[in-house]
Design an enzyme around this catalytic site. Sequence first.
Site, mmCIF file in Angstrom:
data_model
loop_
_atom_site.group_PDB
_atom_site.id
_atom_site.type_symbol
_atom_site.label_atom_id
_atom_site.label_comp_id
_atom_site.label_asym_id
_atom_site.label_seq_id
_atom_site.Cartn_x
_atom_site.Cartn_y
_atom_site.Cartn_z
ATOM 1 N N LYS A 164 0.861 -1.171 0.000
ATOM 2 C CA LYS A 164 0.000 0.000 0.000
ATOM 3 C C LYS A 164 0.906 1.232 0.000
ATOM 4 C CE LYS A 164 -4.048 -2.047 0.388
ATOM 5 N NZ LYS A 164 -5.140 -1.844 -0.589
ATOM 6 N N LYS A 267 -12.964 -7.865 -8.727
ATOM 7 C CA LYS A 267 -13.305 -8.171 -7.333
ATOM 8 C C LYS A 267 -14.810 -8.390 -7.268
ATOM 9 C CE LYS A 267 -10.822 -5.649 -4.306
ATOM 10 N NZ LYS A 267 -10.420 -4.498 -3.473
HETATM 11 MG MG MG Z 1 -6.942 -1.948 -4.287
#
Ligand code: MG
Length: 374
Positions: A164, A267
Amino acid sequence: MGHWSSGAGSLSSRRSILVRAVLSARGPDGSPAEVEGWGECPAMPEPTYSADYLDGEEQVLERFLVPALLRSGVVRTEDVRSALAGTKGHHPAKASLEGALLDAETRLSGTRTADWLASRSASGGRPRERVPAGVAIGLGGPVGRLVEEVGRRVEEGYRRVKLKIRPGWDREPLAAVRQQWPALVLFADANGAYAASGPEEAAKELAPLSELGLAALEQPLGDDDLVGHARFAELTDLPVCLDEALPSVAALGSALRLGACRVANIKASRMGGYLNALSALDVCTSRGVPAWCGGMVETGVGRAANLALASLPGFSLPGDLSASGRFFAPDIVVPPLVLGPDGDLALPAGAGSGVDLDARLLDRASTRRTWLGA
Ligand code: MG
């Protein structure tokens, strides 16, 4: 679970909604039998990843989605989307209902979810029995500690690591990891953290990442900024990938048409279900766009369903698919998903998602149960 932090917020404990669907059927001797399936709504506790959040999804399930599904009389996975179409948005809740029915329907027919999905994929092919895993590592310093954590994950067997990133925490941590592991499949995920910079400035800020051999730079700009991402993509040779900006198959089509991404994160919870995710994968496969299967911080229920999806051969990059132990010790499913020696997860052999709830652990972890019967 351990602490988890991204540009979309942080967690140190995880509440989730598990949906149980019960289908009535006839046993082999003609006697009535019931088959249950499970789905998961992995919305975040706060509306930080998307506008959805867990309590809101719980309410929309109870007030709108489950009543609509029961009213419709739908018992086939393929009919769930149309039965729920009267309610806008709330994709994680819709995906959990579709997922529960998919699990129940495939258990009833003795089919694995992975085989069921593969049989409906326009690109054909059989599921892979071993699926490459990937791990995401949250924000937070110092860099030395991050490198140690990546080292532990690499030692566990992971061959794909996603870091991240956010302004001020991008090149340095990525370069430190790249230096240690030149062959690692490395992703960076900004969760929109460069939106305030705009495409031109963000392209300048992120230009130093070009030399790090990233396989994907995920969602640098805002959720609704396809044109901005297209401009960003013009200004960089980084493999721009979208996550939050692809809530639907139509959005994926627009993004590809505009040149807003070169790689797609698919997703199911974000796209409102496994069948929408399958359609998105077919779009990517037909256009030669590299795709990978994304995840939220799911328990083993959602994770096993994601594993079935990720086993489809159209996924050309390893996804957010980590072993049960990455976030939960213990997970609430049996058998837990365990990382193999080659950094992959085996597709369970059983029907449906192939994992079962551990009733004792489920009891211990449950804070509320509601039954919404027909
Ligand atoms: Mg992502």
